[in-house]
Design a protein around this motif. Structure first.
Motif, short mmCIF file in Angstrom:
data_model
loop_
_atom_site.label_atom_id
_atom_site.label_comp_id
_atom_site.label_asym_id
_atom_site.label_seq_id
_atom_site.Cartn_x
_atom_site.Cartn_y
_atom_site.Cartn_z
N ASN A 1 62.18 135.41 15.68
CA ASN A 1 63.23 134.41 15.60
C ASN A 1 63.87 134.55 14.23
N ASP B 1 65.71 132.33 24.58
CA ASP B 1 66.94 132.13 23.80
C ASP B 1 67.50 133.50 23.42
N GLY C 1 69.86 133.54 20.31
CA GLY C 1 69.13 133.42 19.05
C GLY C 1 68.34 134.66 18.71
N PHE C 2 67.80 135.32 19.74
CA PHE C 2 67.04 136.55 19.54
C PHE C 2 67.95 137.65 18.99
N ALA D 1 68.60 137.11 15.42
CA ALA D 1 67.45 137.53 14.62
C ALA D 1 67.45 139.04 14.42
#
Length: 220
Positions: free
Chosen positions: A145, A173, A176-177, A180
């Protein structure tokens, strides 16, 4: 939930696509002929904005890969050598190559044999990470993350190339991944992401490919 939001593109309007009742949960083997196997409802929706398919909010249980013990070396495709060679060209020049979802380290080993000297794996499963470490690889045992990506960068620096095969579809997600992954990567670096295609499911009715560990499916 009314008008649920797509976890891929973040827009509202996820629509029902297909649902199944009493689907066996993946990875649980019965210990006897009479033992019962846990089942769950499996429901998917599609997004009219990004064409992605994802498990419907509220139907998906918490996914924890920390205890998964399922090496995937025998599942590598015939074109894996082309992937390795593309990335190894960066690794042979001294660049840091990171594999996110490195499993038991088989692909890291192939990259090392192809001339990559600076390699790092990221793997949430302690058992699989230990197998990769036993093969001589540096592995961060964590789920990726934004906060963990920043911690990895502080310890190892930014990656010149990142390989992420058949991992994005498992995370709840995906947006969001991907953010990251961007935090891990140098500006102008190479990111290789491989996911299963939604096309055969739609065009050839491969419904068996809709399963509980795949949270999302993608088209190009």
């Amino acid at each position: 939930m009314t008008n649920p939001r797509c976890p891929i593109c973040q827009q509202a309007g996820l629509r029902p696509m297909i649902e199944f009742d009493d689907v066996p949960v993946t990875g649980i083997l019965p210990v006897s002929a009479t033992a019962s196997v846990p089942v769950r409802r499996l429901a998917f929706g599609y997004c009219p904005h990004c064409a992605g398919v994802t498990q419907l909010p509220g139907e998906m249980p918490s996914l924890d890969y920390a205890h998964i013990d399922r090496p995937t070396a025998r599942q590598l495709p015939g074109y894996v050598d082309a992937i390795v060679e593309r990335i190894a060209a960066i690794g042979r020049a001294g660049g840091l190559v990171v594999e996110v979802g490195c499993n038991d380290g088989d692909l890291l080993g192939r990259l090392r044999r192809a001339g990559c000297s600076a390699l790092l794996g990221i793997e949430p499963s302690a058992r699989l990470a230990a197998l990769a470490q036993a093969g001589g690889h540096a592995v961060e045992t964590l789920a990726l993350n934004a906060a963990n990506a920043e911690a990895v960068v502080r310890r190892h620096g930014l990656a010149d190339a990142i390989l992420c095969r058949h991992t994005l579809e498992h995370v709840p997600d995906p947006s969001g991944f991907l953010k990251a992954l961007r935090l891990l990567l140098k500006p102008g670096g190479l990111l290789v992401v491989e996911v299963p295609s939604l096309a055969p499911i739609i065009e050839r009715m491969h419904i068996h490919e809709l399963w509980d560990e795949h949270v999302s499916y993608f088209l190009p």
